[in-house]
Structure formats: structure tokens, C-alpha cells
Design a protein around this motif. Structure first.
Motif: not given
Length: 281
Positions: A5, A37, A52, A98-99, A102-103, A107-108, A110-111, A115
Motif C-alpha cells: 500500500r 467519492a 488502479y 494519495p487522497s 482516493g477521492r 476509501p476502500d 487499495v490503489h 490510477y
């Protein structure tokens, strides 16, 4: 390389610096409420395929048949890509936090700091399968995690294609691609309107059609088969539908010896591919 991660830290352990001039964060999809999201494009049915995670993205970048649109990467992930491809990455990544990824994914997901928006791969037809092909056919298996795991196993065993229907089957979503761990770049989906008719057509081309059925009298380890071969897998719980069963040349079961008499369909696929591969050898 082992999955890990991305924690948003570049080599050296310092927190990410602000994005360099000219880079931009992922653009939220139209219609989303502030702070929500965004929905990945492949799930909405429009736009490019979204991939991703380390293995799916690296395999896609290494696949010359995969057209590329946009790559987002954290500083740490971009450095890993440079090392992986010797500085010759096919598309220049946009550096993000990273956020930001994530957006886009939720949130779940695992990128691992990667991306990618890419073109869907060309979809072959039944006529494009090799004359000595090993093929899987999926009878209404809809869970993307299961299908992704099957794709990964299929890539490991040299499967030429996976036959599935347009309905009652998951699309090539980011979730499926992540579970496939890069296998989507190596095993194409052959999408048909009717699975039974596709099995009939394959039978006319000389394919032996083996259906996996927990109640079958024939044991998998007793079969001796040669290619071309299609292995037909049913959904967990329901198994093969009646017409699908009728289109198989033989039904076989995994010979269990323990207290548990059933397996996840992706595990059953792996055992069947190994067993029938051994019988052919």
C-alpha cells in the motif's frame, strides 16, 4: 514485486511535497456532490477503462495494445514506475497526493498510488480462438472479485480466452482488474449473447466441453482430455444452468476427501485447470 500500500511518502521517508507546477488533481466526475467519492467511469458505462493498483497498471503500461489516456501517480509510485520501466514509461504521470486518487475510487480501494484511464482492449470473437485453445466459459458468475481471481488463474495456466455473456456478468471494472492482478492484459473476454449457443458452436469446432458439477458421477482426476477444450464453470450456489449442462460433453466433479465439499469458484477453476492440464500431459 510484492504488493504494498502506498503511504504517500517518497523515498527517504519525508511527507509528499506540494504538487509541482502544472500538475493537477483528478477531476471529480460531473454531477457528484462536493466531498463525495466520484464513480469510476467503467462502472458508469462511459469513458475509458479505469485501472488502479501496482500490478494492473504496470501490466497495462507494458501492453502495447492498450491505449492510454491519463496516469495519476503519487511521487513514490512514479519513482517505482521509473525503476520498473528503466525511465521509459509510455505516458507521463501527473503527480498527485494519495487522497486525490482516493477521492476518485472511494476509501476502500487499495490503489497503491496509481490510477490509470485507458482504452478497453479489443474483444475477440469465438472464431478468433486458436484451434488448440484452452478456454473457460462462465455461466452467470457475477461477482467481480471471483471473476478477477479466475482471470488471474487463467493467465497463469495459458488460457486463450474467457467466454461470458453480455448480461449476468461483471464488466471489466477496476475491482475486477485489481483482483485479476494484471491478468486482464493477457486473457481476453469473448462476450456472447447466449452461452449455450456459444458452447454448441465450440462443440461443432471440435472443442471438448467439460462442465464442473459437484453432483457429477465422473471424477475430475479420471478424465483424459485433449485440446481444444472449454471448461464450463457455474455460479456459486446455483451451479450450471440446465441448458448449459446439456451443452457439455461430460460433467465432472472435484474429488473432495475432507469435511468441506465445496470451494469458491475461483479455487475450483484453479484445481480444474491444473488437473486437466496434467491429464493432457
Amino acid at each position: 514485486m510484492t504488493d504494498r500500500r502506498d503511504d504517500g511518502r517518497p523515498p527517504g521517508g519525508r511527507p509528499n511535497r506540494p504538487r509541482p507546477h502544472g500538475s493537477r488533481p483528478p477531476t471529480p466526475r460531473p454531477g457528484g456532490r462536493p466531498g463525495a467519492a466520484a464513480r469510476p467511469w467503467e462502472e458508469a458505462g462511459d469513458g475509458p477503462t479505469v485501472l488502479y493498483g501496482w500490478h494492473p497498471v504496470v501490466q497495462a503500461l507494458g501492453n502495447a495494445r492498450r491505449g492510454l489516456h491519463r496516469l495519476l501517480a503519487t511521487e513514490n509510485a512514479a519513482a517505482r514506475l521509473e525503476a520498473e520501466f528503466g525511465g521509459a514509461v509510455r505516458i507521463t504521470p501527473e503527480l498527485v497526493r494519495p487522497s486525490d486518487i482516493g477521492r476518485l475510487l472511494g476509501p476502500d480501494a487499495v490503489h497503491q498510488g496509481l490510477y490509470l484511464e485507458a482504452e478497453p482492449l479489443p474483444a475477440p470473437g469465438l472464431d478468433d480462438l486458436p484451434a488448440d485453445a484452452l478456454v473457460l466459459a462462465l455461466d452467470q458468475i457475477t461477482d467481480p472479485h471471483n471473476v478477477g481471481a479466475i482471470v488471474r488463474t487463467a493467465a497463469a495456466f495459458g488460457v486463450a480466452g474467457i467466454v461470458t455473456t453480455a448480461r449476468h456478468a461483471p464488466g471489466a471494472t477496476g475491482v475486477l482488474a485489481k483482483s485479476a492482478s494484471g491478468g486482464l492484459e493477457h486473457v481476453p473476454f469473448v462476450t456472447v449473447r447466449n452461452l449455450a449457443e456459444a458452447l454448441i458452436e465450440l462443440g461443432e469446432r471440435g472443442f471438448t466441453r467439460v462442465g464442473l458439477d459437484s453432483d457429477a458421477p465422473e471424477s475430475l482426476d479420471a478424465l483424459t482430455v485433449a485440446r481444444p477444450l472449454v471448461i464450463v464453470l457455474g455460479a456459486e450456489g446455483k451451479g450450471l444452468r440446465e441448458r448449459t449442462r446439456g451443452c457439455c460433453d461430460v460433467l465432472a466433479r472435484i474429488p473432495f476427501s475432507g469435511a468441506i465439499r465445496s470451494l469458491n469458484v475461483s479455487n475450483a477453476a484453479a484445481i480444474t485447470l491444473y488437473a486437466l492440464g496434467r491429464s493432457r500431459d
